[in-house]
Each structure stands twice: as structure tokens, then as C-alpha cells.
Design an enzyme around this catalytic site. Sequence first.
Site, mmCIF file in Angstrom:
data_model
loop_
_atom_site.group_PDB
_atom_site.id
_atom_site.type_symbol
_atom_site.label_atom_id
_atom_site.label_comp_id
_atom_site.label_asym_id
_atom_site.label_seq_id
_atom_site.Cartn_x
_atom_site.Cartn_y
_atom_site.Cartn_z
ATOM 1 N N VAL A 86 27.908 35.390 31.746
ATOM 2 C CA VAL A 86 27.818 34.050 31.168
ATOM 3 C C VAL A 86 29.208 33.428 31.073
ATOM 4 C CG1 VAL A 86 27.096 32.677 29.180
ATOM 5 C CG2 VAL A 86 25.745 34.672 29.876
ATOM 6 N N LYS A 87 29.354 32.280 31.690
ATOM 7 C CA LYS A 87 30.633 31.580 31.752
ATOM 8 C C LYS A 87 30.712 30.593 30.585
ATOM 9 C CE LYS A 87 33.432 29.562 35.486
ATOM 10 N NZ LYS A 87 33.329 29.012 36.858
#
Length: 216
Positions: A86-87
Site C-alpha cells: 500500500v502506497k
Amino acid sequence: MKFFIDTANLAHIKEANDLGILDGVTTNPSLMAKEGIKGEENILKHYADICALVDGDVSAEVLSTDFKTMVEEGKKLAAIHKNIVVKVPMIKDGIKAIKWFTDNGIRTNCTLVFSAGQAILAAKAGASYVSPFIGRVDDSNWDGILLIEQINHIYSIQGFDTQILAASIRNALHIVRSAEAGAHVCTCPLDSILGLLKHPLTDIGLAKFLEDAKKM
């Protein structure tokens, strides 16, 4: 150093993967929009398609800026595939979200990093990756490679496990210098990866070999 391709273009991902050197993919909303991918359902499906192409980490970016919504988005993204990372943007609620994700077994990539101080916060929160944007740092009349060196030095002293992911790569030289500076990962467009293949002496030498082979 790992090689990630920075794109949402499936053809580019496949071409890089076919080289046998691709370790993962990074994307962002701008890259998704460039490929005409719009709407939550289509975006989630596109991430799944990317994960089907590459056996490596795929950074999928949240689109919100508040803690609660980032967590909800991150959970949906992480559920797509085991390789999803997850960025999360480098903002106050982003750090809080990274800590939450870390505590709940979800890996993260802290993006839009432009200083060593930001990199320290990301590592303290438990980010799996930190993404200094070296090209954009260069644009602001600072040296992006020196930033990677500084972050690498700090992480080595402090024993942080966070990997340095050199982003905003503009050319093949950026890749080489990032490797020299100690980046664990380099993410770049396909053109920059293919640029590593090129050297005029290689072209000259190959032409000479082929010419001589005709005389055999």
C-alpha cells in the site's frame, strides 16, 4: 538492487518482465489516468491484472489524505493480492496510517519523500519502502542522489529495515547512480531500463563482428 517498473501500462510491464530482471511494479493515480483507468472497480481490477503479470511487489496508492479513509482504502488494496504494497503519501495522517498498517501486517511504501527527516519518520512508522523522488529533488536545485546517500547512511547507523526505493528516475544514469548511492530498489519507466542496454561502442563492436562474420 531490485528493479521495479513505474507504470500502469500492461504492455510495458510485460516487456520489462520478459527481460528477466523485473522485481516489481509501482503505480500512482497519474499513471492510472494516463492509461485511461478510472473508477474504483476498474482500478482494483487493473491492480489484479498487474499482479497476474509480475511475481513481485506491486505498489498500489491510496487516493485519500485522511487517516480513516486511507486505512479503508489500504485494506481494500491489500486484499487484492499478497504482493500488494500500500502506497501512502508522506503527510501526518499518512504516517499514522503507515503505523496502523504495520501493526496489522500490511506492507507499505511511503511516497513523495524529499528529505532525510521524512525518511526517518517513515522508517519509524514501519514503512516497508520509502520513496525519495530524486528527479524532482534535482528539479528544485538539490541533489537527489545525495539524498539517497544520506538516507542510506542514517538507516545503516540506526538499523532501520525500511528499503530505499529510488523514484522519479529520469534516465539510465539515475539508475546507475542510485545503485552506487545504496538504493535497495529503483523504479523507473521502461525507457530508462532499456537505456541501460545502450552504448555506442557496443553498437560499433557488434557491427564489426557481423561484418567480419560475412567474410568467414
